[in-house]
Design a protein around this motif. Structure first.
Motif, mmCIF file in Angstrom:
data_model
loop_
_atom_site.group_PDB
_atom_site.id
_atom_site.type_symbol
_atom_site.label_atom_id
_atom_site.label_comp_id
_atom_site.label_asym_id
_atom_site.label_seq_id
_atom_site.Cartn_x
_atom_site.Cartn_y
_atom_site.Cartn_z
ATOM 1 N N LEU A 34 0.859 -1.186 0.000
ATOM 2 C CA LEU A 34 0.000 0.000 0.000
ATOM 3 C C LEU A 34 0.894 1.234 0.000
ATOM 4 O O LEU A 34 1.767 1.368 0.867
ATOM 5 C CB LEU A 34 -0.902 0.021 1.244
ATOM 6 N N VAL A 35 0.694 2.113 -0.976
ATOM 7 C CA VAL A 35 1.382 3.400 -0.988
ATOM 8 C C VAL A 35 0.424 4.437 -0.418
ATOM 9 O O VAL A 35 -0.735 4.518 -0.845
ATOM 10 C CB VAL A 35 1.798 3.790 -2.426
ATOM 11 N N VAL A 36 0.902 5.208 0.559
ATOM 12 C CA VAL A 36 0.095 6.303 1.090
ATOM 13 C C VAL A 36 0.780 7.600 0.684
ATOM 14 O O VAL A 36 1.926 7.861 1.088
ATOM 15 C CB VAL A 36 -0.048 6.216 2.622
ATOM 16 N N ASP A 37 0.107 8.382 -0.141
ATOM 17 C CA ASP A 37 0.680 9.633 -0.624
ATOM 18 C C ASP A 37 0.406 10.720 0.417
ATOM 19 O O ASP A 37 -0.713 11.231 0.529
ATOM 20 C CB ASP A 37 0.060 10.000 -1.974
ATOM 21 N N CYS A 38 1.428 11.058 1.181
ATOM 22 C CA CYS A 38 1.281 12.021 2.280
ATOM 23 C C CYS A 38 1.654 13.439 1.856
ATOM 24 O O CYS A 38 1.837 14.313 2.701
ATOM 25 C CB CYS A 38 2.177 11.619 3.453
ATOM 26 N N ASP A 39 1.804 13.661 0.564
ATOM 27 C CA ASP A 39 2.296 14.941 0.066
ATOM 28 C C ASP A 39 1.218 15.610 -0.782
ATOM 29 O O ASP A 39 0.729 15.011 -1.748
ATOM 30 C CB ASP A 39 3.555 14.673 -0.776
ATOM 31 N N ALA A 40 0.866 16.850 -0.428
ATOM 32 C CA ALA A 40 -0.183 17.566 -1.166
ATOM 33 C C ALA A 40 0.194 17.795 -2.632
ATOM 34 O O ALA A 40 -0.675 18.068 -3.462
ATOM 35 C CB ALA A 40 -0.475 18.903 -0.487
ATOM 36 N N GLN A 41 1.477 17.678 -2.968
ATOM 37 C CA GLN A 41 1.852 17.744 -4.391
ATOM 38 C C GLN A 41 1.257 16.573 -5.175
ATOM 39 O O GLN A 41 1.193 16.606 -6.397
ATOM 40 C CB GLN A 41 3.376 17.694 -4.555
ATOM 41 N N ALA A 42 0.866 15.519 -4.459
ATOM 42 C CA ALA A 42 0.225 14.333 -5.052
ATOM 43 C C ALA A 42 1.063 13.688 -6.156
ATOM 44 O O ALA A 42 0.528 13.164 -7.130
ATOM 45 C CB ALA A 42 -1.182 14.672 -5.569
ATOM 46 N N ASN A 43 2.378 13.738 -6.001
ATOM 47 C CA ASN A 43 3.228 13.183 -7.066
ATOM 48 C C ASN A 43 3.129 11.664 -7.172
ATOM 49 O O ASN A 43 3.056 11.132 -8.275
ATOM 50 C CB ASN A 43 4.690 13.578 -6.848
ATOM 51 N N GLY A 77 -0.098 -5.919 -7.356
ATOM 52 C CA GLY A 77 0.159 -5.954 -5.916
ATOM 53 C C GLY A 77 0.156 -4.612 -5.219
ATOM 54 O O GLY A 77 0.374 -4.544 -4.012
ATOM 55 N N VAL A 78 -0.055 -3.515 -5.971
ATOM 56 C CA VAL A 78 0.088 -2.189 -5.362
ATOM 57 C C VAL A 78 -1.248 -1.457 -5.256
ATOM 58 O O VAL A 78 -1.948 -1.261 -6.255
ATOM 59 C CB VAL A 78 1.084 -1.303 -6.155
ATOM 60 N N HIS A 79 -1.603 -1.057 -4.045
ATOM 61 C CA HIS A 79 -2.770 -0.231 -3.777
ATOM 62 C C HIS A 79 -2.316 1.158 -3.351
ATOM 63 O O HIS A 79 -1.156 1.349 -2.994
ATOM 64 C CB HIS A 79 -3.620 -0.855 -2.661
ATOM 65 N N LEU A 80 -3.268 2.106 -3.368
ATOM 66 C CA LEU A 80 -2.898 3.499 -3.091
ATOM 67 C C LEU A 80 -3.967 4.192 -2.250
ATOM 68 O O LEU A 80 -5.161 4.016 -2.490
ATOM 69 C CB LEU A 80 -2.766 4.248 -4.435
ATOM 70 N N ILE A 81 -3.504 4.971 -1.276
ATOM 71 C CA ILE A 81 -4.363 6.014 -0.694
ATOM 72 C C ILE A 81 -3.828 7.320 -1.271
ATOM 73 O O ILE A 81 -2.665 7.686 -1.046
ATOM 74 C CB ILE A 81 -4.334 6.025 0.843
ATOM 75 N N ALA A 82 -4.661 7.994 -2.037
ATOM 76 C CA ALA A 82 -4.215 9.126 -2.853
ATOM 77 C C ALA A 82 -4.088 10.404 -2.037
ATOM 78 O O ALA A 82 -4.716 10.579 -0.996
ATOM 79 C CB ALA A 82 -5.220 9.342 -3.986
ATOM 80 N N ALA A 83 -3.279 11.304 -2.567
ATOM 81 C CA ALA A 83 -3.266 12.678 -2.078
ATOM 82 C C ALA A 83 -4.078 13.529 -3.036
ATOM 83 O O ALA A 83 -4.183 13.225 -4.226
ATOM 84 C CB ALA A 83 -1.839 13.201 -2.020
ATOM 85 N N THR A 84 -4.674 14.579 -2.497
ATOM 86 C CA THR A 84 -5.414 15.550 -3.300
ATOM 87 C C THR A 84 -4.929 16.937 -2.858
ATOM 88 O O THR A 84 -4.325 17.062 -1.783
ATOM 89 C CB THR A 84 -6.928 15.429 -3.012
ATOM 90 N N PRO A 85 -5.181 17.965 -3.655
ATOM 91 C CA PRO A 85 -4.704 19.301 -3.261
ATOM 92 C C PRO A 85 -5.208 19.731 -1.880
ATOM 93 O O PRO A 85 -4.535 20.485 -1.170
ATOM 94 C CB PRO A 85 -5.269 20.207 -4.361
#
Ligand code: ATP
Ligand code: MG
Length: 255
Positions: A34-43, A77-85
């Motif tokens: 699981l990737v958790v995008d903790c950056d508001a840049q949402a890269n 095999g990869v899931h994501l919790i996305a970042a948004t602005p």
């Protein structure tokens, strides 16, 4: 199993590139990631070719279950919790809510952590509330270090931050390792910096060195990890080998 924060307060050192490509190769090795995008840049969200309307912001500030925001990616095999602005405003909201503002991510991930072999947290280039949340939630930190002048000075500051987080909130936080990034074999500086970092952190520096490779910087615009974009490039080989090293070292993290 292991929650790994990929962090360095310095910008543009390869945190997101490492998260996305490491996740892809760990997934290829059969891990559930699981990737958790903790950056508001949402890269990392866009590196996977995903455009999201909701994600981590709602988990941190609206009490939405993390489970409900997980989405599949096209990568095995990869899931994501996305970042948004909207995530750019999460810092202030976390500080204003009751309770410990630094432990919100840890508590949100607790119910889902057993579903994954690895949860990789892509941190923003700062030591703000978001990064501290990631460091409090993590079992270990993986630090990308760019092969450039003054890399060690930046690292020393980051290590001091880790010490503070250990004392205040997360005594079990380990340093998983340092990975040298954007290595350019033609420059003396790249060799010098890599040797210097290895001398200071001999057992912690991963054997794998990530080369500067244009294919790695092109892959995001196609919304794919390097494994899908150009699996025979030098960048791809490096991240494949890093994933093997990570998988070898990971069991020690949760023992
Ligand atoms: N090994 C590499 N070779 C060539 N380009 C690279 C490499 N690693 C990263 N890049 C490029 O360098 C830039 C910065 O990389 P990346 O976004 O991974 O860094 P970051 O640390 O996540 O940045 P930020 O601090 O802004 O979140 C990107 O354009 C990326 O494509
Ligand atoms: Mg990034």
């Amino acid at each position: 199993m292991a929650i790994v924060a990929v962090a360095n307060q310095k910008g543009g050192v390869g945190k997101t590139t490492t998260v996305v490509n490491l996740a892809a190769y760990l997934g290829a090795l059969g891990a559930r990631v699981l990737v958790v995008d903790c950056d508001a840049q949402a890269n990392s969200t866009s590196f996977f070719g995903i455009e999201a309307a909701t994600g981590l912001y709602e988990v941190l500030t609206r009490d939405v279950d993390a489970d409900a925001t997980i989405r599949a990616t096209e990568t095995q095999g990869v899931h994501l919790i996305a970042a948004t602005p909207a995530l750019a405003g999460a810092d202030i909201e976390l500080l204003m809510r009751g309770g410990d503002p630094n432990a919100v991510l840890r508590d949100a991930l607790a119910p889902i952590r057993q579903q994954y072999s690895y949860i990789l947290l892509d941190c923003p280039p700062s030591l703000g509330v978001m990064t501290v949340n990631a460091l409090v939630a993590a079992d270990a930190v993986l630090v990308p270090v760019q092969c450039e002048y003054l890399a060690l000075e930046g690292l020393a500051r980051f290590m001091a931050t880790l010490d503070r987080v250990r004392v205040q909130s997360n005594p079990g936080l380990r340093l998983f390792g340092l990975v040298m990034t954007m290595f350019d074999a033609r420059t003396v500086l790249s060799h010098q910096v890599t040797e210097e970092v290895r001398r200071h952190y001999p057992s912690l520096t991963f054997q794998t060195v990530i080369p500067r490779n244009v294919r790695l910087s092109e892959a995001p615009s196609f919304g794919r990890p390097i494994l899908a974009y150009d699996p025979y490039s030098r960048g791809a080989e490096a991240y494949r080998s890093l994933a093997v090293e990570v998988a070898e070292r990971a069991p020690a993290l949760v023992s």
